[in-house]
Enzyme design. Structure first.
Site, short mmCIF file in Angstrom:
data_model
loop_
_atom_site.label_atom_id
_atom_site.label_comp_id
_atom_site.label_asym_id
_atom_site.label_seq_id
_atom_site.Cartn_x
_atom_site.Cartn_y
_atom_site.Cartn_z
N ASP A 70 0.81 -1.22 0.00
CA ASP A 70 0.00 0.00 0.00
C ASP A 70 0.85 1.27 0.00
OD1 ASP A 70 -2.14 -1.80 0.28
OD2 ASP A 70 -2.03 -1.69 2.46
N GLU A 123 -11.41 0.81 -2.82
CA GLU A 123 -10.69 1.29 -1.64
C GLU A 123 -9.40 2.00 -2.06
OE1 GLU A 123 -9.94 -2.32 0.52
OE2 GLU A 123 -8.80 -3.21 -1.12
#
Length: 503
Positions: A14, A174
């Site tokens: 991420d 997301e």
């Protein structure tokens, strides 16, 4: 520009990046490991140097009761008006919050809590100085993106959250980021979950709240390339370099035999091109994102002296209890004192670790440990989570000191024991050829005894034992129920890629 992917190897998922003048700063998720949010510095987007972590105090992050793969999810780093901002989610903890700092190496402020959204919040500062929180909301196929305005100084919410986008109708929309590029607002998110259907999608608008025009196909994915050596691409962030070129950092996985990913989700880099009609593109099933081929390479050994403090690459399981670690008790050694917890427990067991960054690697240390109580342990550990790990070291059993190999694979826990002398240091090795982990020990540094049991890479892979992390390697000590274990003295710790693995 020549570079080898991943640019940050091992469990560093991420990624989020920001450029300040000629310097780039990048952060990653950290889940149940403390300190939280590793931060890196680069001058070229290729070579990254660890600076440490953003969340270094318990007042910022308390993970002591955090379950595996909870804790700190995807974070975003931004810079505005001379100040750095890091925004993230403490899942099943304090929720969404942000911290600020004058310098990327900190110190960072205590958390400023935010009331709205699910996971993966991002900050966007518009040209007029207004600040927006863009964040995932809902779950699964109900995931969507909401947005609201805040005062970035106080954290005061200035507007009600508005549903601005639902993505491409896939699950888990997301990791949103909002950008303004040449007067156009681009909203970019991940979709499809972080497995083989993972992808990055994008939409654009003339205003920060939309309505947004969808780009009909992903701008980044390998979901149509099931045999490609790099899988699960997505969760990207964009950055413009000093020459006006655009780049993306994002996560990817390098599965062994297309099945097992002990290294977890790693940080990759790729150039961004722009279509004639103004859409950014990275790699939509073209296979241009590749990793360095595994081939003959010089062995690189990282020797980490255990005599003066942990470097910025080190992390700890849920908590750093300073009293458990001593650099002065025995000169040239790191002393660990285990607590009551073992690696089976979802609790702050004593584990100091680094990320495994190579499929083919070796870990080694010299250990002097004389257990007094039944069950005391000290040695090397390779941990995915409490369902998948291995321990290799010394233990106290029935009044004797033995070598012990513990393998946890889902609901199965196997223990194998080997005879060893009753005193003196033992040298430990943990080796992986990419498919199997092999343990060995020596009492004289000359003759090595190899454990008969070879541990298949699947045991330490999220595809089998779940979770969002990769393997962490390091030093573990436990009292196995006793609050204070006998001291374990570690020296000459090293981590090495072995010949045949570039990364």
């Amino acid at each position: 520009m020549n570079y080898r992917n991943p640019v940050i190897a091992g469990y560093y998922p991420d990624p989020s990046v920001v450029r300040v003048d000629e310097d780039y700063y990048l952060i990653n998720s950290s889940f149940e490991y403390f300190p939280g949010v590793p931060i890196f510095h680069s001058r070229d987007l290729i070579h990254w140097t660890p600076l440490g972590h953003v969340l270094t105090r318990q007042s910022q992050l308390d993970l002591r009761t955090t379950k595996s793969s909870s804790g700190i999810y995807a974070a975003t780093i931004r810079y505005h008006a001379g100040r750095f901002y890091m925004i993230t989610t403490d899942v099943r903890g304090i929720g969404n919050f942000y911290v600020t700092a004058d310098k990327p190496e900190g110190p960072w402020s205590d958390p400023i809590l935010l009331p709205h959204g699910g996971i993966d919040p991002s900050l966007f500062f518009d040209d007029d100085g207004r600040a927006y929180v863009t964040v995932q909301n809902g779950a699964g196929y109900e995931s969507h993106i909401i947005q609201y305005e805040i005062d970035p100084v106080s954290g005061k919410v200035l507007s009600e959250p508005v549903n601005i986008w639902s993505g491409d109708e896939g699950p888990w929309v997301e990791g949103p980021h909002l950008y303004r590029i040449k007067g156009v607002y681009y909203l970019m998110t991940a979709s499809g979950g972080t497995s083989v259907d993972h992808r990055e999608i994008i939409a654009r608008s003339s205003t920060p709240y939309g309505p947004f025009e969808d780009k009909p196909e992903p701008i980044l994915t390998h979901r149509g390339l099931k045999d490609h050596p790099v899988q699960c691409l997505g969760h990207a962030d964009l950055v413009e370099d000093t020459k006006g070129n655009w780049w993306a950092v994002f996560l990817g996985m390098r599965p062994v035999e297309g099945k097992y990913s002990p290294l977890g989700r790693e940080t990759f880099l790729a150039p961004v091109t722009w279509t004639e009609d103004g859409w950014p593109m990275i790699d939509n099933n073209e296979g241009t994102v590749v990793s360095a081929a595994e081939c003959s390479a010089e062995v690189s050994i990282q020797r980490m002296e255990l005599s003066g403090g942990f470097g910025p690459e080190w992390a700890f399981l849920r908590s750093y209890e300073e009293e458990r670690y001593s650099w002065t008790e025995r000169q040239g050694s790191l002393t660990l004192r285990g607590n009551a917890y073992t690696l089976d427990d979802e609790a702050p067991a004593v584990l100091a670790c680094i990320r495994q960054q190579h499929h083919r690697m070796e870990l080694g240390v010299s250990l002097d440990f004389d257990p007094v109580r039944e069950g005391e342990q000290a040695g090397l550990a390779a941990r995915l989570n409490n369902r998948g790990y291995l321990f290799w070291g010394l233990a106290g059993r029935s009044g004797s000191r033995v070598m012990e190999l513990v393998v946890k694979n889902g609901e199965q826990r196997q223990v194998h024991r080997y005879e060893v002398s009753g005193h003196g240091p033992v040298q430990l090795r943990l080796h992986s050829d990419g498919l199997f982990y092999v343990c060995s020990y020596s009492e004289d540094g000359v003759t090595w005894h190899v454990a008969e049991e070879q541990i298949h890479v699947s045991v330490l892979s999220p595809e089998v034992n779940g979770g969002f992390t990769g393997v962490c390697l390091g030093l573990h000590a436990s009292g196995d129920g006793a609050a204070n274990a006998s001291p374990a003295y570690f020296e000459r710790f090293y981590y090495s890629n072995t010949k045949g693995d570039v990364l």
